[in-house]
Structure formats: C-alpha cells, structure tokens
Design a protein around this motif. Sequence first.
Motif, mmCIF file in Angstrom:
data_model
loop_
_atom_site.group_PDB
_atom_site.id
_atom_site.type_symbol
_atom_site.label_atom_id
_atom_site.label_comp_id
_atom_site.label_asym_id
_atom_site.label_seq_id
_atom_site.Cartn_x
_atom_site.Cartn_y
_atom_site.Cartn_z
ATOM 1 N N LEU A 53 0.789 -1.228 0.000
ATOM 2 C CA LEU A 53 0.000 0.000 0.000
ATOM 3 C C LEU A 53 0.822 1.280 0.000
ATOM 4 N N VAL A 54 2.073 1.201 0.364
ATOM 5 C CA VAL A 54 2.887 2.412 0.512
ATOM 6 C C VAL A 54 4.020 2.418 -0.513
ATOM 7 N N ASP A 55 4.193 3.551 -1.168
ATOM 8 C CA ASP A 55 5.308 3.740 -2.100
ATOM 9 C C ASP A 55 6.403 4.541 -1.416
ATOM 10 N N PHE A 56 7.630 4.072 -1.523
ATOM 11 C CA PHE A 56 8.752 4.755 -0.893
ATOM 12 C C PHE A 56 10.040 4.384 -1.623
ATOM 13 N N ILE A 57 11.054 5.153 -1.406
ATOM 14 C CA ILE A 57 12.356 4.885 -2.012
ATOM 15 C C ILE A 57 12.942 3.610 -1.408
ATOM 16 N N GLY A 58 13.365 2.711 -2.243
ATOM 17 C CA GLY A 58 13.939 1.453 -1.767
ATOM 18 C C GLY A 58 12.925 0.329 -1.655
ATOM 19 N N LYS A 59 11.679 0.591 -2.073
ATOM 20 C CA LYS A 59 10.633 -0.431 -1.973
ATOM 21 C C LYS A 59 10.994 -1.662 -2.788
ATOM 22 N N GLN A 60 11.488 -1.460 -4.005
ATOM 23 C CA GLN A 60 11.838 -2.590 -4.859
ATOM 24 C C GLN A 60 12.977 -3.403 -4.262
ATOM 25 N N THR A 61 13.929 -2.705 -3.636
ATOM 26 C CA THR A 61 15.057 -3.395 -3.005
ATOM 27 C C THR A 61 14.582 -4.246 -1.831
ATOM 28 N N LEU A 62 13.710 -3.666 -0.998
ATOM 29 C CA LEU A 62 13.187 -4.408 0.158
ATOM 30 C C LEU A 62 12.365 -5.604 -0.307
ATOM 31 N N THR A 63 11.569 -5.403 -1.347
ATOM 32 C CA THR A 63 10.758 -6.501 -1.873
ATOM 33 C C THR A 63 11.638 -7.628 -2.401
ATOM 34 N N SER A 64 12.726 -7.253 -3.077
ATOM 35 C CA SER A 64 13.635 -8.282 -3.612
ATOM 36 C C SER A 64 14.323 -9.042 -2.487
ATOM 37 N N LEU A 65 14.616 -8.359 -1.374
ATOM 38 C CA LEU A 65 15.234 -9.027 -0.229
ATOM 39 C C LEU A 65 14.257 -10.028 0.398
ATOM 40 N N ILE A 66 12.990 -9.649 0.467
ATOM 41 C CA ILE A 66 11.978 -10.570 1.002
ATOM 42 C C ILE A 66 11.833 -11.774 0.087
ATOM 43 N N ASN A 67 11.797 -11.527 -1.214
ATOM 44 C CA ASN A 67 11.702 -12.633 -2.170
ATOM 45 C C ASN A 67 12.926 -13.545 -2.071
ATOM 46 N N PHE A 68 14.088 -12.938 -1.853
ATOM 47 C CA PHE A 68 15.318 -13.720 -1.664
ATOM 48 C C PHE A 68 15.219 -14.571 -0.402
ATOM 49 N N GLY A 69 14.662 -13.981 0.663
ATOM 50 C CA GLY A 69 14.523 -14.702 1.925
ATOM 51 C C GLY A 69 13.578 -15.879 1.837
ATOM 52 N N MET A 70 12.634 -15.837 0.887
ATOM 53 C CA MET A 70 11.693 -16.947 0.728
ATOM 54 C C MET A 70 12.403 -18.229 0.311
ATOM 55 N N GLY A 71 13.550 -18.084 -0.340
ATOM 56 C CA GLY A 71 14.295 -19.262 -0.770
ATOM 57 C C GLY A 71 15.582 -19.468 0.011
ATOM 58 N N LEU A 72 15.707 -18.784 1.147
ATOM 59 C CA LEU A 72 16.917 -18.887 1.955
ATOM 60 C C LEU A 72 17.076 -20.300 2.511
ATOM 61 N N PRO A 73 18.223 -20.938 2.294
ATOM 62 C CA PRO A 73 18.428 -22.302 2.808
ATOM 63 C C PRO A 73 18.349 -22.340 4.335
ATOM 64 N N PRO A 74 17.509 -23.189 4.911
ATOM 65 C CA PRO A 74 17.374 -23.255 6.373
ATOM 66 C C PRO A 74 18.691 -23.525 7.090
ATOM 67 N N VAL A 75 19.566 -24.329 6.477
ATOM 68 C CA VAL A 75 20.833 -24.650 7.131
ATOM 69 C C VAL A 75 21.699 -23.399 7.272
ATOM 70 N N VAL A 76 21.567 -22.452 6.334
ATOM 71 C CA VAL A 76 22.303 -21.190 6.437
ATOM 72 C C VAL A 76 21.745 -20.358 7.583
ATOM 73 N N VAL A 77 20.428 -20.347 7.707
ATOM 74 C CA VAL A 77 19.801 -19.648 8.831
ATOM 75 C C VAL A 77 20.276 -20.252 10.151
ATOM 76 N N GLY A 78 20.295 -21.577 10.201
ATOM 77 C CA GLY A 78 20.761 -22.250 11.411
ATOM 78 C C GLY A 78 22.200 -21.883 11.750
ATOM 79 N N LEU A 79 23.030 -21.762 10.737
ATOM 80 C CA LEU A 79 24.434 -21.412 10.959
ATOM 81 C C LEU A 79 24.564 -20.022 11.560
ATOM 82 N N PHE A 80 23.858 -19.050 10.982
ATOM 83 C CA PHE A 80 23.952 -17.672 11.468
ATOM 84 C C PHE A 80 23.373 -17.531 12.870
ATOM 85 N N VAL A 81 22.228 -18.173 13.111
ATOM 86 C CA VAL A 81 21.636 -18.111 14.454
ATOM 87 C C VAL A 81 22.566 -18.762 15.474
ATOM 88 N N SER A 82 23.168 -19.884 15.094
ATOM 89 C CA SER A 82 24.111 -20.562 15.995
ATOM 90 C C SER A 82 25.297 -19.670 16.330
#
Length: 232
Positions: A53-82
């Motif tokens: 609903l909101v347009d702002f500078i960097g919206k496309q970048t944030l959206t691409s990061l979310i889309n990237f996170g949708m395919g983030l390997p769980p084992v990588v998440v586990g590594l960083f959290v660990s």
Amino acid sequence: MNTIIEGAFKAFELLTSGDSDVFQVMTMTLFVSGTATAISVLLGLPLGLWLALVDFIGKQTLTSLINFGMGLPPVVVGLFVSMFLWRSGPLGNLDLIYTPIAMIVAQTIIAFPIVAGFSFAAIISINPKLRWRLLSMGATQWQANWLLIKEARLGLMAAIMGGFGRVISEVGASMMVGGNIKGQTRVLTTAIVTEVGKGNYDVAMAIAYILLIITYTVIVLLTILQHDKKIL
C-alpha cells in the motif's frame, strides 16, 4: 515396500499405545513450529500490507530481499543463528543455544519472508482502486485496510499455510540450533534423522507418517478457516 507398510503399523502402534517419548516430540514440534508461524504472521502480514500500500524509495530493493529470503536455505539460517547464540557469540550470555527458543528464532526467520512475500502478493493483486474507493466513501485508514485483508483472505491464509509448511518440515536449522536433545529439543524431523542413523527404518517411517498426519491436520484446519467467510 515392506518398510513402508511396517512403518504405517508402527505409527498406529505408537499413537495408540500412548508412548510418552513420541507424544513429547509431537508436542515440541507443534510448540516450536506453531509459535514460529504465529510470530512470523504477526510480523510478516503487516509488512506485506505496508509494502503493498505504501510507495517509498527502496521499496523494490526491500521486496527483492523478502523474495530472496523466501528461498533462503534453512541450514544457512541455522548457521547464522548458531553463531549469534554460541557462548563466544554476541548473544552467548543469554544461554539460548540448544533450547526451544533458539529453534523458534531460527524457524521464525525462515517463515517470516514467506508470510511477508505471500501477503504482499495477496494484497497487491487486489484492484488498487478499491482502497481509494473505500476511503472516498468515508472509511478510515484502518477500516479500509481491514476490508482489504478480508478481500485477500484466501491469499493471506495461503501465506500462513506456506510459512507453517516450511518450518514444520525443516530439519537442518533445528539440528544446528536445537542440538536434537532427547526430551528437550527433539522434534519429529530430527527424530526421523536420528532413527535413520540408527538403522531403525521402520521407526523412522512411523515418525514420518505421524509428521504427515499432523501437518495434514493443521493444513485442513487452516483451509477450513480460509474458506469460512465468518472468520474475517
């Protein structure tokens, strides 16, 4: 084929016999994955709505990061959290490594972009003129947003199902941050890995059936809510 059939009978035996270990693992699985899904919904749904609903500078970048996170390997998440929760890490003094909380944190990070991304897609697919029409008719911002959520409920419930399905089937991050400790952080997916490592394929198959039954039951309940217009 014999192992598959034996696993089905074993699953029935474990469920009907009231095996305390099995029910403890089932409870832990639902607690960790359910809590992670709930948190990801509380964070991801508002973010998806805001992005749509909101347009702002960097919206496309944030959206691409979310889309990237949708395919983030769980084992990588586990590594960083660990790395953050290890005793030598920035949050090591909290003593959260190898605890259910650590598993919830990791699974929330995994589910959050899925819920946010699907929510964004569900809201943005609605006719953009609808919101302005509602506002012009005297609706407040909150009322307009709530009506948009009701209109997009099918897609939003799909977002919740997607997030839950991703985390309840996750194994890599749970092993890394939870440690697969019996009676404490063992969940159904890690229990399957453990039994396979022992060569107990019938037990592993039985636990797999139990996991499928639980997942299917939750998805059925969410699907009922998805199509029940009285909910929203």
